[in-house]
Design a protein around this motif. Structure first.
Motif: not given
Length: 473
Positions: A188-210
């Motif tokens: 994510l680069s120069q993206v407008a996003i709320s903290e709530l959505s960012l944390h939700s996005l990461i939590a929704g990626c169970p295989a995320l490595e980077c």
């Protein structure tokens, strides 16, 4: 002393010079390459299509002229379509992409688009994303200064392995409940996003490595809780202002049992980082001693280790997992580095970008008793922006005479012309006291080749997926 050549620096026009002082290596006979036989064309079609799918768009299309065997492979190979490589005005841009999609029978594996080049960004991108050719899309890069990505972008969530989104707005409603089961790379680069959505996005990626977060708006604190993450990179350029009151200022690693690499790519403002639980953290950088308007950056390991800039303020315990460390020093100070080696006693690789000046670093009397009890463990030391002045020479000599398990030291020389001067080289090697080196098997290199990656070079999330992200190969 052996002289050789290496690849050319991008930022310098002069040829690269590398001079080495090392033990004489054992000889060995080389093997011939077996001639110029075309062995690749004998591979099965599916293997060749996979190779083609890894090439940039134009190079992949050009494989059709290699030989008759290759002529029809590109049309059925998974398509690596980077629209940014195409040359066209705004009016013809969308038509060129549409023509390529209609003439290509294979699925789209990777798609990169800058919507700013489209006359009708929402309509054009939405039509492409709904095409059957995108059904199993694996990699997506989307950029737009004015338009949010169409909702159809999220229909690829079951198959995406990597996604990079730049210069756009990600609304809470678009990300609510989003699940990306096989996503490994998130940028994510120069993206407008709320903290709530960012944390939700990461939590929704169970295989995320980077995950790489660069200058995002609307996020002041990022909290990492992930059982899969291996690499985290964060950068903030600039200071909060009335237009952008929320910029990244704090990163908390709450629970990351697989995290191995933490890259703090900050420039222009401070970043406070707290590591609560990261038991496999091995690679850390780029720590620096820049003083911003709001103070130094701060790194905490629980409450037992506090590093302010590069100064170790609290050291109640040590961080024994870290093996690779990169420092950007605004003021060259041997005492600071010694304290950091106490904090990270199992260091094997140490990268330091040197300033042009600093204290004299005369360590012989001051650290004589300390050296007896301090085990200097780095096997690899790389000093960038080396000028060979007295301050830097004293600094480098400390490691030459005291690093007992050292295997290689590289001095990335800042001025090309001096390495053509044999008298200067001889004096440098003499002043470094290499004959008295603590590690008799260590190799020493004086080179104009870039040897340390700069923090601003990390622009894509795939840059984090390296076992040693600081080394320039």
């Amino acid at each position: 002393m052996e002289a050789g050549t290496a690849r050319t620096r991008k930022m310098r026009s002069a040829p690269v010079h590398t001079h080495e002082v090392a033990p004489v290596p054992g000889g060995g006979a080389g093997e011939e390459d077996g001639g110029g036989a075309d062995r690749i064309s004998n591979l099965p079609d599916d293997n060749l299509r996979h190779i083609i799918s890894l090439l940039p768009t134009k190079e992949a299309a050009r494989t059709r002229i290699l030989a008759s065997r290759w002529r029809h492979l590109w049309c059925s190979a998974p398509l690596n379509l980077d629209c940014r490589d195409l040359t066209a005005d705004d009016a013809a841009y969308a038509g060129m992409v549409a023509t390529m999609l209609s003439s290509h029978r294979g699925p789209v594996r990777r798609f990169c688009v800058d919507a700013n080049l489209l006359a009708d960004p929402p309509g054009a991108t939405d039509a492409w994303f709904r095409s059957a050719a995108f059904d199993n899309l694996e990699e997506l890069e989307f950029s737009s200064n004015e338009h949010s990505p169409p909702m159809s972008i999220f229909r690829f969530s079951p198959t995406l392995h990597a996604i990079t989104i730049e210069k756009t707005v990600l609304a809470d409603a678009a990300l609510h409940g989003l699940h990306l089961p096989v996503l490994k790379h998130l940028g994510l680069s120069q993206v407008a996003i709320s903290e709530l959505s960012l944390h939700s996005l990461i939590a929704g990626c169970p295989a995320l490595e980077c995950v790489l977060i660069i200058n995002c708006i609307g996020v002041n604190c990022v909290r990492i809780n992930s059982l899969s993450l291996v690499s985290v990179g964060a950068r903030l350029i600039g200071l909060p202002c009335p237009m952008y009151p929320l910029l990244l200022g704090e990163l908390v690693i709450e629970n990351a049992p697989r995290l191995e690499r933490l890259l703090l790519l900050n420039s222009g403002t401070r970043l406070h980082v707290t590591v609560v639980a990261a038991p496999k953290l091995e690679t850390l950088g780029f720590l620096n001693d820049e003083h911003y308007y709001s103070g130094f950056s701060r790194l905490l390991f629980g409450s037992s280790v506090v590093i302010q800039g590069l100064r170790v303020d609290v050291l109640e315990t040590v961080v024994s997992t870290v093996k690779t460390l990169s420092l950007n020093m605004g003021s060259l100070n041997l005492d600071t580095v010694i304290q950091l080696m106490r904090c990270f006693p199992c260091l094997e690789k140490l990268y330091i970008r040197l300033p042009k000046s600093g204290p004299s670093n005369l360590w012989r009397r001051k650290h004589r008793d300390l050296i007896k009890c301090l085990d200097i463990r780095p096997k690899t030391i790389v000093l960038g922006s080396y000028l060979g002045n007295k301050t830097q020479l004293n600094f480098a000599t400390f490691f030459v005479l005291n690093a007992r398990v050292l295997e290689s030291m590289t001095l990335e020389y800042y001025v090309d012309s001096r390495l053509d001067d044999e008298e200067f080289l001889s004096k440098q090697f003499l002043d470094l006291q290499l004959e008295n080196r603590a590690s008799r098997g260590a190799k020493f290199y004086l080179t104009t080749q870039i040897s340390i990656r700069n923090h601003w070079e990390f622009k894509h999330v795939r840059d984090l997926d390296l076992s040693d992200p600081f080394a320039c190969e």
